[in-house]
Design an enzyme around this catalytic site. Sequence first.
Site, PDB file in Angstrom:
ATOM      1  N   HIS A  32     -31.896  -9.810   5.787  1.00  0.00           N
ATOM      2  CA  HIS A  32     -32.545  -8.815   4.949  1.00  0.00           C
ATOM      3  C   HIS A  32     -33.886  -9.365   4.475  1.00  0.00           C
ATOM      4  O   HIS A  32     -34.135 -10.576   4.513  1.00  0.00           O
ATOM      5  CB  HIS A  32     -31.676  -8.482   3.737  1.00  0.00           C
ATOM      6  CG  HIS A  32     -30.345  -7.913   4.111  1.00  0.00           C
ATOM      7  ND1 HIS A  32     -30.221  -6.669   4.690  1.00  0.00           N
ATOM      8  CD2 HIS A  32     -29.084  -8.417   4.014  1.00  0.00           C
ATOM      9  CE1 HIS A  32     -28.938  -6.426   4.917  1.00  0.00           C
ATOM     10  NE2 HIS A  32     -28.227  -7.472   4.529  1.00  0.00           N
ATOM     11  N   CYS A  53     -36.043  -6.040   7.004  1.00  0.00           N
ATOM     12  CA  CYS A  53     -36.816  -4.960   6.402  1.00  0.00           C
ATOM     13  C   CYS A  53     -38.163  -5.504   5.900  1.00  0.00           C
ATOM     14  O   CYS A  53     -38.239  -6.619   5.413  1.00  0.00           O
ATOM     15  CB  CYS A  53     -36.057  -4.351   5.218  1.00  0.00           C
ATOM     16  SG  CYS A  53     -34.629  -3.363   5.674  1.00  0.00           S
TER      17      CYS A  53
END
Length: 416
Positions: free
Chosen positions: A160, A201
């Site tokens: 992430h 992301c």
Amino acid sequence: MCTLYYMNININCYYNWCITITHCFLTELDVALEMGGANGKQWVMLVAGSKSWKNYRHQADVCHAYQIVHQNGIPDEQIVVMMYDDIAYNAENPYPGKIINKPNGPNVYPNVPKDYTGKEVTPENFLAALKGDSSAVKKSNPKVITSGGNDTLFIYLSDHGGSNTFCFPKGTLHAHDLIETIKEMARNYKFSKMVIYMESCESGSMFTTLPDNVHVYAVTSARAHENGYACYFDSVRKTYLSDEFSAVWMHYTEANDLDKKTFRDQFSYLQEKMQKSRSCRFGDKTVCEDPISVFVKYTPQSVQDKTRAEELALTHLTSNDEVPFKILEHRIRTETDAGKRQHLIRKQETLHQTKAKIEGTVKAIKQHFPGFALEGDLDDDYSQMDLHAFKTVAEHFRTTCFDWHKEEVNNPEKYI
């Protein structure tokens, strides 16, 4: 007179000899730089920054990447792997000891080096191992990259992330620290060329200040304000097996003759095949003209043939923000025990409450700064951002508002 004549001939010959030798040296040096060093080694560093079953895909990505470079002939002593290693024998794994990275795919877990696992998977250890500083690694007898000026270096990270941040289980890799480490390595001649692939992301925000004159080329899974996407939901394992960007670049790598394909070719393929997020590239674009084999050697013909026969069909593309919710929804829908179902429902409600609390906190902060741009109004060009100042603000938010290493919601750091 004769003496002066012969002295002049000798001087001219010596001068011409020096010019010839210098030209040959520069030519050889140029060839060495072009090919990543005539006698250089190919180093690889693979990093999964997450833990827990719901993040299965990140460690599966890294295990698959290891199998690729290993089968291509890069020896384990030139490969460093960092992953928490809590997936293969996780209590939720219906197939103990097995990890797959695509539907009905092979087990990618066997023989993966356990160089850094558990609490050793930190941003500090990553940066120290990357630049070969074994004294800075918090681990006894650590394996580090001991590359030199003739060597190539391929780095792949999956986890992430948020604006200028890439997550680790108990820490955060900030863009400022990564870029400064790359600059330091360039000054110390730690590589001839470096390629970095990052799956997370907003990964496009990590390399906007990457210099274009240090022979480093970076490719990201998403733009600076864009989410990454998971893919291949497995209803038996009840989790996602891979990520969009990673599935595409690995398929291409295994399906092609890497002596004839360049990083530019692969980037074009990424642009063509990725359906949700948009891959970006940064740094020295001349590196993308190199054959991929310069960094990860050659894919065996048998692997190429098998991969070409398998059509790349990305399924269940899901924004990383939504992954924990989708997993819970599936588990609630398929759970037959009433008590367990109620427990899952309560967990789902807690997730929604946590997400709402984070968003409310950020909204309240923004109200104190009326002129502050909303996310949709921000300029995509981060190149002028003070990354050190951003790191300070991000860490203050984490320690005083929400510690994203402890929160259940994916990517709370993206709101800062």
